[in-house]
Design a protein around this motif. Structure first.
Motif, PDB file in Angstrom:
ATOM      1  N   ARG A  81     -12.990  -3.422 -30.794  1.00 37.98           N
ATOM      2  CA  ARG A  81     -13.135  -2.562 -31.974  1.00 37.98           C
ATOM      3  C   ARG A  81     -11.752  -2.023 -32.335  1.00 37.98           C
ATOM      4  NH1 ARG A  81     -18.052  -3.224 -33.358  1.00 37.98           N
ATOM      5  NH2 ARG A  81     -19.714  -2.960 -31.852  1.00 37.98           N
ATOM      6  N   GLU A 101     -10.744   0.578 -33.911  1.00 39.83           N
ATOM      7  CA  GLU A 101     -10.515   1.994 -33.630  1.00 39.83           C
ATOM      8  C   GLU A 101     -10.157   2.225 -32.161  1.00 39.83           C
ATOM      9  OE1 GLU A 101     -13.617   0.896 -34.840  1.00 39.83           O
ATOM     10  OE2 GLU A 101     -12.997   1.095 -36.929  1.00 39.83           O
ATOM     11  N   GLU A 102     -10.820   1.516 -31.270  1.00 46.47           N
ATOM     12  CA  GLU A 102     -10.544   1.648 -29.832  1.00 46.47           C
ATOM     13  C   GLU A 102      -9.177   1.060 -29.478  1.00 46.47           C
ATOM     14  OE1 GLU A 102     -13.918  -0.228 -28.021  1.00 46.47           O
ATOM     15  OE2 GLU A 102     -15.288   1.341 -28.711  1.00 46.47           O
ATOM     16  N   GLU A 111      -6.599   0.869 -31.499  1.00 40.19           N
ATOM     17  CA  GLU A 111      -5.586   1.785 -32.036  1.00 40.19           C
ATOM     18  C   GLU A 111      -5.449   3.003 -31.123  1.00 40.19           C
ATOM     19  OE1 GLU A 111      -2.780   3.368 -34.924  1.00 40.19           O
ATOM     20  OE2 GLU A 111      -3.334   1.421 -34.136  1.00 40.19           O
ATOM     21  N   ALA A 112      -6.548   3.525 -30.615  1.00 40.82           N
ATOM     22  CA  ALA A 112      -6.494   4.669 -29.699  1.00 40.82           C
ATOM     23  C   ALA A 112      -5.767   4.294 -28.409  1.00 40.82           C
ATOM     24  CB  ALA A 112      -7.900   5.172 -29.402  1.00 40.82           C
TER      25      ALA A 112
END
Length: 105
Positions: free
Chosen positions: A5, A7-8, A10-11
């Protein structure tokens, strides 16, 4: 199957305080997320591998060899091994998925 994912990823990239996060490495390729923020210089040097860039978000330009083109979300750019290239004129933070074949270093 491996599933990721954005978002994950990027985190995780932010947590490791780096511009590049390799998140998949297989025998014949590797894949990573590359971040270049607006106003930041792209320090890349030519790679020994062929590369495909897929722009996930942002806006800017890329020069490959002597050719330049604008890039934005959805752009796909192929860079042959050993060819000088860099992103520039970044007007919106770029997030780029990079596929190296064979795997990067």
């Amino acid at each position: 199957m491996k599933e990721f994912r954005l978002e994950e990823l990027e985190a995780e990239r932010l947590a490791h305080d780096g511009a590049y996060l390799q998140f998949l490495r297989e025998r014949h390729m590797s894949v990573g997320l590359y971040a270049i923020n607006r106003g930041t210089a792209d320090p890349q040097q030519p790679h020994k591998q062929d590369e495909v860039y897929f722009v996930v978000s942002g806006r800017g330009a890329i020069t490959v060899g002597n050719e330049a083109t604008a890039v934005a979300r959805g752009s796909v750019v192929y860079v042959p091994a050993g060819t000088p290239h860099r992103f520039h004129h970044i007007t919106e933070d770029l997030r780029v998925m990079v596929v190296f074949a064979p795997p990067e270093g």
